[in-house]
Design a protein around this motif. Structure first.
Motif, PDB file in Angstrom:
ATOM      1  N   ASN A 181       0.939  -1.520  -0.089  1.00 21.85           N
ATOM      2  CA  ASN A 181       0.132  -0.086  -0.088  1.00 21.85           C
ATOM      3  C   ASN A 181       0.710   1.356   0.093  1.00 21.85           C
ATOM      4  O   ASN A 181       0.256   2.420   0.105  1.00 21.85           O
ATOM      5  N   SER A 182       2.084   1.029  -0.097  1.00 22.55           N
ATOM      6  CA  SER A 182       3.064   2.249  -0.001  1.00 22.55           C
ATOM      7  C   SER A 182       3.503   2.615  -1.640  1.00 22.55           C
ATOM      8  O   SER A 182       3.546   1.851  -2.470  1.00 22.55           O
ATOM      9  N   ASP A 183       4.365   3.806  -1.647  1.00 25.42           N
ATOM     10  CA  ASP A 183       4.779   4.400  -2.963  1.00 25.42           C
ATOM     11  C   ASP A 183       6.161   4.477  -2.647  1.00 25.42           C
ATOM     12  O   ASP A 183       6.988   5.056  -3.375  1.00 25.42           O
ATOM     13  N   LEU A 184       6.916   3.686  -1.724  1.00 21.48           N
ATOM     14  CA  LEU A 184       8.270   3.899  -1.403  1.00 21.48           C
ATOM     15  C   LEU A 184       9.084   2.923  -2.593  1.00 21.48           C
ATOM     16  O   LEU A 184       8.727   1.858  -2.983  1.00 21.48           O
ATOM     17  N   ALA A 185      10.237   3.359  -2.564  1.00 21.51           N
ATOM     18  CA  ALA A 185      11.346   2.587  -3.724  1.00 21.51           C
ATOM     19  C   ALA A 185      11.580   1.473  -3.161  1.00 21.51           C
ATOM     20  O   ALA A 185      11.787   1.290  -1.809  1.00 21.51           O
ATOM     21  N   GLY A 186      11.618   0.503  -3.950  1.00 22.27           N
ATOM     22  CA  GLY A 186      12.055  -0.861  -3.612  1.00 22.27           C
ATOM     23  C   GLY A 186      10.906  -1.790  -3.085  1.00 22.27           C
ATOM     24  O   GLY A 186      11.461  -2.801  -2.434  1.00 22.27           O
ATOM     25  N   LYS A 187       9.747  -1.196  -2.892  1.00 18.24           N
ATOM     26  CA  LYS A 187       8.774  -1.931  -2.101  1.00 18.24           C
ATOM     27  C   LYS A 187       8.630  -3.409  -2.581  1.00 18.24           C
ATOM     28  O   LYS A 187       8.267  -4.397  -1.801  1.00 18.24           O
ATOM     29  N   ASP A 188       8.734  -3.594  -3.889  1.00 13.79           N
ATOM     30  CA  ASP A 188       8.510  -5.028  -4.537  1.00 13.79           C
ATOM     31  C   ASP A 188       9.707  -6.086  -4.014  1.00 13.79           C
ATOM     32  O   ASP A 188       9.188  -7.220  -3.776  1.00 13.79           O
TER      33      ASP A 188
END
Length: 306
Positions: A154-161
């Motif tokens: 649910n975030s838009d942070l880099a590297g979430k995947d």
């Protein structure tokens, strides 16, 4: 323990989805089924499963191995009884996806994650154990990993995947550890540790995966394993607990589900690609296995994805 380590090292994990869900109307799905593994965590309210209506308490989790059908009741009081098909077609009447679960809300809610766990990228590990759904309690590591996955998705942070992949890999290992520590299904795990080391069986698994649309008769499998045609079925079932043609059909249907979810190919094209020349027969077998027609499985993925 070394055998278990080898099994864990051979498992490939793939994250499918994770959602927070608010229950709008209590409901019972008579034949909940998915090809992937599912972990449900009850945040608030009631959750019951199985023929005996076993109760999952708030904060506990329910693990449902891929390929296992089970009745599930979501919510308390007067639950509407539905087939899996009915639920999929009308799910907006019963549940709502939410970004976060509010513990102070009056609504009942749960969170869930679905994922694949395949040995040698071919065999559904938890399905191969032939274990029933079970409750996971007093395991803060698994619940925290589920929460972490939900936050990342649910975030838009880099590297979430990347973070999600790490967390889901960790989660699968923790589920296996939970089974071992609590001495659950240990006999099945021990059996798997034996047959997952048999190179002839591994060759059969790999051949089936690469040739789902082709001839997978026992005669062909016998040549792959370098055993007699009369013996190959007995050999396969002795090591896996399932006859090869049943295993092949499950693999074909699992690939069909994946194609329905990820491609725009027609039902006829998908049936042919997974080894069914007769589209009508493919559709009959699909509905028999999953409880819904192939077309509705596709519609299920195009509707609100909860």
């Amino acid at each position: 323990m070394e055998d278990y380590n080898k099994i864990i090292e051979s498992i490939g994990v793939r994250f499918i989805k994770a959602k927070n869900v608010r229950i709008i109307q209590p409901h019972t799905i008579e034949n909940f089924y998915d090809v992937e593994n599912t972990i449900l965590m009850l945040n608030k309210g009631e959750l019951r499963f199985g023929k005996e209506s076993e109760v999952v308490k708030e904060g506990e989790m329910l693990f449902i191995p891929g390929g296992k059908s089970t009745p599930i009741t979501y919510g308390s009081n007067n639950a509407v009884v539905l087939s899996n098909d009915d639920f999929i077609n009308n799910k907006e009447n019963y549940i709502q996806q939410v970004e976060e679960v509010n513990p102070d809300s009056e609504y009942e809610s749960y969170s869930y994650i679905t994922f694949e766990a395949k040995v040698f990228d071919s065999v559904n590990f938890f399905a191969s154990l032939d274990i029933p759904p079970f409750i996971i309690n007093d395991n803060s590591k698994i619940s925290q990993l589920l929460i972490d996955v939900l936050k990342e998705t649910n975030s838009d942070l880099a590297g979430k995947d990347r973070i999600v992949k790490i967390c889901v890999d960790y989660l699968v290992v923790e589920v296996i550890r939970h089974i071992l520590v609590n001495k659950m299904f240990v006999e099945q795990l021990a059996t798997n540790s034996t047959y997952f080391k048999d190179p002839r069986l591994i060759n059969i698994f790999a051949y089936i995966k690469e040739n789902l649309g082709g001839d997978l008769s026992n005669k062909v499998l016998a040549n792959v394993a370098n055993v007699s045609e009369d013996y190959v079925g007995q050999y396969f079932k002795m090591l896996t607990g399932i006859n090869p043609q049943d295993y092949i059909e499950y693999q074909r249907m699992e690939k069909a589900v994946n194609l329905l979810r990820t491609s725009k190919k027609s039902i006829r094209e998908i049936g042919k690609e997974v080894g069914y020349k007769d589209t009508a027969y493919f559709c009959r077998r699909f509905k028999m296995m999953f409880g819904i027609p192939a077309g509705k499985m596709r519609r299920r993925e195009s509707l609100m994805n909860v």
